[in-house]
Design an enzyme around this catalytic site. Structure first.
Site, PDB file in Angstrom:
ATOM      1  CB  SER A  35      37.349 -43.594  48.666  1.00 14.13           C
ATOM      2  OG  SER A  35      38.589 -43.980  49.190  1.00 14.13           O
TER       3      SER A  35
ATOM      4  CG  ASP B 234      41.355 -36.987  49.682  1.00 12.12           C
ATOM      5  OD1 ASP B 234      41.789 -37.662  50.641  1.00 12.12           O
ATOM      6  OD2 ASP B 234      40.534 -37.420  48.846  1.00 12.12           O
TER       7      ASP B 234
END
Ligand code: NAG
Ligand code: NAG
Ligand code: NAG
Ligand code: NAG
Ligand code: NAG
Length: 584
Positions: free
Chosen positions: A210, A494
């Protein structure tokens, strides 16, 4: 632990209380659009141990540990308060204690060091990646050492005593990257004091997911002499102010019936609010269990919270959120469960008078009300009920609760500061009114950006810019950033996909090759940095996860072969070879 108790108590009226316990705590915690008021009221009720593990409340990831998990011992390193002469520390050379966790059980002489950047949460939340996930997997396969390195301003690693705007002046993505460089160049590892394992004499490989994944990519670009390689999982290398695309992977990959109903409910709620009829508006809010939320924007923002649980899903059901499935199960019901008392008669009466004004209002609304009722019951049970007794709904779901300068504010405040200054990612509705939306069209970047104006009054030494300066991040290459021995691992479902180099908006979309030197991999159906956690060797991982882990072992081993041969390696491409030291 207290949060859990509160939620169980609040949910006990629900037919599926035991299931709800799990998903509602994750629901509330995992959402990147969680109102800070609610977060703060929940944090205040937690003890310190629980808070330690709940640092990811407003971040992009869920904590994978329960407070009962025994933590490996944390070590500390004397880190420089500032690496930037333009932002000098209070005293020259001042340091603070920065935490890290270490596992050297697989180490063999000559082996590499893997450093996983903790990102925007307490490093303690990353411990499963060390004990069984990607650090364990790579260390075991290569005779290496695994390290989790806590990010400054998170967990217990603070270079300052409070969190005023001025005190945040040492928090930048670059300062954090420089922390890791200074660490890698200077660390003497406990238990291994007789060895000199510093970079660049030992191959160091930077890992992260991330935000911390984007840092992997930047680390490899900016400090190639320290990082022999880097793995960037779900790496958001492109900073974007209006990140409405967050909901696109959810819209495109979520269960179609659930998504279609949600889009329609959302449009209906928007058109009801657009009537500006005080009676309709207040009946609507009451119907969803949110009668005392004053502002319409705060009300619809509360309705968006269950969507935040989508990114918390994991291939390991034990650590992932089940909130999204529970949400869709409720949405897909044609009527509210009989055990839940949600009367729609007031709303029906209120709507009757105005129905002819509503676009898309079905001719026979009976079924529609049944569906709306089960949606409303879910919001009451999991969202409205998360606001603890003693706090008003405006305190929980409003946007004025930004006070507090103590370090205990870090779980919401530090990442807010980072997105307000450098990253953006204001999650809003689509700019185009014709694009289907999962959230109310009242939610624009202005709404999300309020925290930047309200929580960070200008200081004497530091201020938050009017708009995040995403150039600070995008100057490193954005979607285009690529380096030798830099691996990208993304997930096709995602919500952060559109900020990674696998974004459908990337200029090279569909054209970038996946090679050992520049791995570029997409986990089919994968969500947020799914490669970072793993099963212990005794358990069999699902095929797509076992596959990505095997590929990661393969390319890391290839990179380590290059390390051994580097004395006689000369790059042929445009990437210049840097002599990083003699091989001995
Ligand atoms: C924050 O810390 C700084 C430096 O220690 C201090 O000067 C300042 O008064 C503190 N501010 C608050 C609001 O605690
Ligand atoms: C490790 O070795 C390098 C090269 O020999 C040296 O420059 C560095 O000071 C050593 N570090 C420590 C902590 O001994
Ligand atoms: C949502 O609304 C559209 C357009 O009115 C309609 O075609 C579709 O069937 C609706 N979806 C559901 C699940 O009712
Ligand atoms: C809403 O406010 C009223 C009046 O203050 C109060 O009696 C009621 O309990 C509140 N409801 C909720 C759900 O907070
Ligand atoms: C934004 O950051 C870039 C890169 O550091 C810098 O050159 C530019 O001046 C900044 N812009 C503003 C408006 O501060």
């Amino acid at each position: 632990m207290l949060v859990q108790t509160l939620l169980v108590a609040a949910l006990s009226a629900s037919a599926t209380a035991s299931q709800c316990t799990l998903h509602s705590s994750h629901l509330v915690k995992g959402s990147p659009t969680l109102p800070i008021g609610l977060l703060k009221t929940l944090l205040e009720r937690e003890d310190e141990d629980a808070r330690e593990l709940d640092g990811a409340y407003t971040g992009q990831q869920l904590p994978f540990l329960s407070p009962s998990t025994a933590l490996p011992v944390a070590h500390t390193f004397d880190q420089l308060v500032s690496h930037d002469d333009a932002v000098p520390p209070p005293q020259p050379g001042a340091t603070f204690k920065q935490r890290y966790w270490l596992d050297a059980q697989y180490y063999k002489p000559g082996g590499p060091v893997f450093l996983l950047g903790g990102g925007e949460t307490s490093g303690a939340n990353r411990i499963p990646f060390l004990t069984q996930g990607i650090l364990r997997i790579l260390a075991e396969a290569t005779g290496g050492i695994g390290i989790i390195h806590e990010h400054r301003y998170y967990g217990k690693s603070f270079p300052v005593q409070n969190l005023t705007t001025d005190s945040y002046r040492y928090l930048t993505t670059l300062q954090s990257l420089q922390d890791e460089v200074y660490f890698a160049k200077n660390i003497i590892l406990p238990g291994l004091e007789h060895l000199n394992l510093t970079a660049p004499h030992t191959p160091w490989i930077r890992i992260g997911g991330s935000y911390a994944g984007a840092q992997s990519a930047f680390a490899r670009k900016l400090f190639p002499e320290v990082w022999w390689g880097a793995i960037a999982s779900s790496a958001v290398t492109k900073a974007i102010v209006d990140y409405w695309e967050y909901y696109e992977p959810i819209r495109l990959n979520g269960p179609p019936e659930c998504i279609s109903r949600l889009i329609n409910h959302t449009a209906l709620i928007d058109s009801l609010l657009a009537l500006h009829s005080p009676l309709v508006t207040s009946t609507l809010k009451s119907f969803f269990g949110l009668p005392n939320v004053t502002l319409d924007e705060d009300f619809v923002n509360a309705l968006s919270l269950p969507l935040g649980s989508y990114q918390g899903q994991n291939w390991d059901p034990k650590v992932g959120s089940h909130g999204f499935q529970a949400f869709c199960a409720a949405i897909e019901q044609d009527d509210a469960p009989s055990s839940t008392f949600v009367s729609s008669s007031a709303l029906e009466a209120g709507i009757e008078g105005v129905a002819h004004l509503l676009p898309h209002w079905p001719k026979d609304p009976r079924n529609k009300f049944g569906q709306l009722k089960s949606y409303a019951a879910f919001i009451r049970d999991t969202i409205a009920s998360a606001c603890p007794a003693g706090a008003s709904q405006d305190e929980c779901f409003g946007t004025d609760e930004y006070g507090g300068y103590g370090l205990e504010e870090a779980p919401w405040k530090s990442w807010s500061y980072q997105f307000c200054t450098e990253w953006g990612y204001f999650i809003a509705s689509p700019p185009s009114p014709s694009h289907p939306s999962l959230i109310s069209r009242l939610l624009k970047t202005d709404y999300v950006g309020q925290v930047c104006r309200k929580a960070f009054p200008a200081g004497e030494l530091n201020r938050v810019p009017k708009e995040p300066n995403v150039t600070m991040i995008n100057q490193y290459g954005g979607f285009r950033l690529r380096e030798e021995r830099l691996a990208y691992i993304d997930g096709s479902a995602d919500p952060w996909l559109y900020a990674t180099p696998h974004s459908p908006n990337a200029p090279h979309h569909g054209k970038r090759r996946d090679t050992l030197k520049r791995p570029f991999k997409l986990i089919p159906g994968g969500v947020h940095h799914w490669d970072e956690n793993g099963f212990p060797p005794s358990q069999t991982e699902p095929p797509e996860i076992a596959h990505i882990h095997a590929e990661e072992v393969e390319f890391v081993k290839a990179w380590l072969r290059e390390w051994k041969e580097r004395g006689r390696w000369r790059w042929k491409g445009k990437g210049e070879w840097k002599e990083v030291g003699r091989w001995d």
